[in-house]
Write an enzyme that holds these catalytic residues in place. Structure first.
Site, PDB file in Angstrom:
ATOM      1  N   GLU A 109       0.760  -1.216  -0.149  1.00  0.00           N
ATOM      2  CA  GLU A 109       0.032   0.073  -0.097  1.00  0.00           C
ATOM      3  C   GLU A 109       0.812   1.116   0.047  1.00  0.00           C
ATOM      4  O   GLU A 109       0.261   2.327  -0.125  1.00  0.00           O
ATOM      5  CB  GLU A 109      -0.960  -0.022   1.116  1.00  0.00           C
ATOM      6  CG  GLU A 109      -1.979  -1.182   1.105  1.00  0.00           C
ATOM      7  CD  GLU A 109      -2.977  -1.193   2.197  1.00  0.00           C
ATOM      8  OE1 GLU A 109      -3.759  -1.979   2.180  1.00  0.00           O
ATOM      9  OE2 GLU A 109      -2.418  -0.599   3.448  1.00  0.00           O
ATOM     10  N   GLU A 142       0.223  -5.396  15.646  1.00  0.00           N
ATOM     11  CA  GLU A 142       0.130  -5.515  14.227  1.00  0.00           C
ATOM     12  C   GLU A 142       1.555  -5.612  13.912  1.00  0.00           C
ATOM     13  O   GLU A 142       1.733  -6.195  12.804  1.00  0.00           O
ATOM     14  CB  GLU A 142      -0.565  -4.225  13.622  1.00  0.00           C
ATOM     15  CG  GLU A 142      -0.520  -4.322  11.955  1.00  0.00           C
ATOM     16  CD  GLU A 142      -1.678  -3.438  11.674  1.00  0.00           C
ATOM     17  OE1 GLU A 142      -1.697  -3.426  10.027  1.00  0.00           O
ATOM     18  OE2 GLU A 142      -2.169  -2.643  12.154  1.00  0.00           O
TER      19      GLU A 142
END
Length: 678
Positions: free
Chosen positions: A465, A608
């Site tokens: 991304e 994460e």
């Protein structure tokens, strides 16, 4: 004296039981409340997230129930926090038991039986032990069991109340006695509306006792209390049962919550515990057992426990990136995290759970078709972030919601893999093929034919991304190529005629290479740092690039380019690929790198990335589990189901056992080279 010996034996048995669970990797114990990151006890419908305080629950999360993220009804949707019914206060001899008055605090997550146990000594007057569960057999209910062993004669007062998250509106509580003839059932009912009044919410709680029921009273209707005298060394046990319902699932949430609580109150504590444990015993027939590395065993089992907790069979609900551990983590939306990261371990170990994931997408096919139509494409176009509506739920300023189109291929791949593992031809006809056909039609309309007869997919955001609005992203083109071929195979299975364009586009999608033959991440890639694995995904899970020389060349090139603060799953992919290459050292190195830096105290919940603090990241758990199952375990998802090829055991492990794999529940035992399976 006899009672004291009995208590001592009970405490000793409890300690030995905990130690035994620890030794087998079934439990994790916290001894400190500092830097506390909670864990969830969940059942696929509700997630109850622990806090560090006494009887502390930080939030209760309702899967699949959404409202807007702000009071004005603007912005995107967010998964809803319900009224917190698991609020308990103890008074001993008139004094409230508080954190400042206790010693020997300890908290243990028992993953085998799916409960969180907290114990402490209360001012030298009593030993208190509580255990919190999201009941697996009763998906809208939780149970908080409390056991008190007095060290002297005491007067105990217990109060149950409800805490409302700040965003909830029109909150109310009421104590009432439901009565059927001579049967009295005191309950405490709480109601609220979600942030913009989109959802009606209701909870109902009741006390459940062993032996003689206690007299319940409600001081000024602010809670539900009971009081009794306890004799030194004589244990006392009770439970608080609670149901939580919403208008998303029920026409009358309050009435249904009351009925559920009545159902529990007409049971015994042990019956409720037994039903819960039976369900988890069944789930754990599919497990991962590591011999010789207790810490790795705990970490892997916590990952599997977290996935099992976050999805339920027959729920038709998806899994957010944080599972049912957070409402703020990506707003509880469903991403590719489900299909590419969490779904494969579930499909391998529990196809019935995996079925809920594909059911979730099938139920939203009509909205995906509407989205494709709205953007000028054929077929279906699934949203990058999905909520209960099936419409795009990504913030409008974020380019991923408009351009990260590989999600549509990811969904189709999950559907085809479900059929490959289950061989459920009726499902393929009714649900699988309608999705695959629409997915394939989308990619045919999305691809652009070049002058040389090749096809490009332009203006996308790929798995990396960091590179928005690129042409011919490797993973986007690879996943489209793969799913188009899947649609052709599905048509053949059903005797349907496949659209010839599916094969034409699949066979001619364009990929770009540098001068050394390394696949470029996109048509203009110049060696920039990337967010996570992208090109490497074509080797696993897509298996489009399968020769070892090319796999290794792409690994060597891209591994150093993954950002140090990228999500954990990239390293898990590298671990799988090095295992496929037979490089035991690097496979284990990347396996450890995929999660060890992400562990957070006190239970080792995964964040994460190595530098974030947003546990529990179930997407990372999915990557970690894939490194074990499809890397070290050598499992492969094929058209003929799950097979094993060339497993690889890390030197640090004595053995690896994969239990209950696939629909036939096969066991695979991986031993050091040269040793026979046992």
């Amino acid at each position: 004296m006899k009672q004291m010996l009995t208590i001592a034996l009970l405490c000793l048995c409890s300690v030995l039981a905990v130690q035994g669970q620890e030794a087998e990797g079934w439990s994790i114990t916290a001894h400190s409340q500092e830097n506390y990151n909670g864990v969830m006890v969940a059942n696929g419908r509700i997630g109850i997230v622990s806090g560090s305080g006494l009887f502390d629950v930080s939030e209760i999360i309702l899967n699949g129930v959404y409202d807007k993220e702000d009071d004005r009804g603007e912005g995107v949707s967010r998964i809803v926090r319900g009224p917190n019914f698991a609020q308990l206060t103890l008074k001993i001899d008139g004094e409230t038991v508080s954190e400042s008055s206790i010693t020997d605090w300890e908290q243990t997550l028992n993953m085998k039986k799916a409960y969180l146990e907290t114990s402490f000594s209360a001012g030298g007057k009593a030993f208190v032990k509580s255990s919190l569960r999201a009941l697996r057999q009763l998906p809208y209910m939780g149970l908080l069991q409390v056991e008190i062993i007095p060290r002297k004669d005491i007067v105990l007062e217990v109060s149950s109340t409800t805490a409302f998250p700040a965003e909830l509106k029109k909150t109310s509580t009421a104590y009432k006695v439901l009565q059927d003839g001579s049967i009295r059932m005191p309950v405490y009912v709480s109601q609220a509306q979600s942030r913009t009044k989109m959802q009606d919410l209701a909870t109902c709680t009741g006390f459940l006792f062993e032996g003689v029921p206690q007299e319940i009273y409600a001081p000024e209707a602010q809670g539900m209390n009971f009081q009794l005298k306890l004799t030194k060394d004589v244990p006392f046990r009770f439970a608080l049962v609670g149901a939580i319902c919403s208008s998303k699932d029920f026409a009358s949430p309050r009435a249904e919550a009351e009925r559920m609580t009545v159902f529990a109150l007409r049971s015994t504590i042990q019956e409720l515990l037994d039903g819960h444990e039976r369900e988890w015993e069944r789930l754990w027939q599919s497990d991962i057992v590591i011999e010789g590395d207790i810490e790795a065993q705990k970490d892997v089992r916590l990952a599997l426990y977290s996935l099992y907790s976050s999805v339920g069979e027959n729920t038709r609900l998806g899994i957010p990136p944080m599972g049912l551990s957070s409402t703020t983590g990506y707003n509880g939306h469903v991403f590719w995290d489900m299909e590419i990261w969490m779904y494969p371990p579930l499909l391998a170990l529990n196809p019935a759970m995996a079925r809920s994931c594909v059911d979730y997408r099938y139920d939203r096919l009509a909205k995906a078709c509407q989205k494709a139509y709205s953007y000028g494409y054929e077929g279906c176009m699934f949203p990058w972030e999905s909520d209960d509506t099936g419409e795009e739920a990504t913030p409008t300023w974020c380019l991923t919601g408009t351009f990260e189109h590989h999600i549509t291929a990811d969904v189709g791949i999950a559907f085809w893999n479900y059929y490959c593992v289950t061989k459920d031809i009726d499902w393929l006809r009714d649900e699988g093929y309608p999705v695959l056909k629409n997915v394939a039609d989308f990619w045919v309309s999305r691809a652009v034919r070049n002058a040389d007869g090749s096809y490009s997919i332009n203006n996308v955001v790929g798995a990396n991304e960091f590179a928005p609005n690129v042409d011919d992203n490797a993973f986007t083109n690879g996943s489209a190529k793969y799913v188009l071929a899947c649609a052709v195979k599905a048509a053949k299975e059903l005797g349907e005629k496949a659209n010839p364009s599916w094969t034409t586009v699949s066979d001619n999608l364009r990929f770009h290479y540098d001068d050394n033959g390394v696949l470029k991440e996109n048509s203009n890639y110049q060696g920039e740092i990337i967010k996570q694995a992208d090109v490497n995904l074509l080797s696993y899970p897509l298996d489009i690039i399968s020769d070892k020389e090319t796999i290794e060349a792409n690994l060597v090139y891209y591994a150093p380019k993954i950002h140090e603060n990228g999500p954990a799953m990239g390293n898990a992919i590298l671990s799988v690929l090095y295992a496929k290459l037979g490089d035991k050292k690097k496979a284990y190195e990347y396996f450890q790198k995929s999660y060890l830096p992400n562990k957070r105290p006190p239970f080792g919940a995964l964040s994460e990335s190595a530098y974030s603090n947003n546990p529990y990241f179930c997407t990372g758990a999915g990557g970690l589990l894939q490194a074990v199952l499809f890397g070290f375990g050598g499992l492969h998802l094929t058209e003929n189901g799950i097979i094993q090829k060339e497993p690889l055991l890390p030197d640090a492990w004595k053995s690896l056992t994969l239990k209950g794999v696939g629909k036939d529940k096969k066991n695979y035992v991986i031993l050091p080279a040269g040793k026979r399976s046992r």
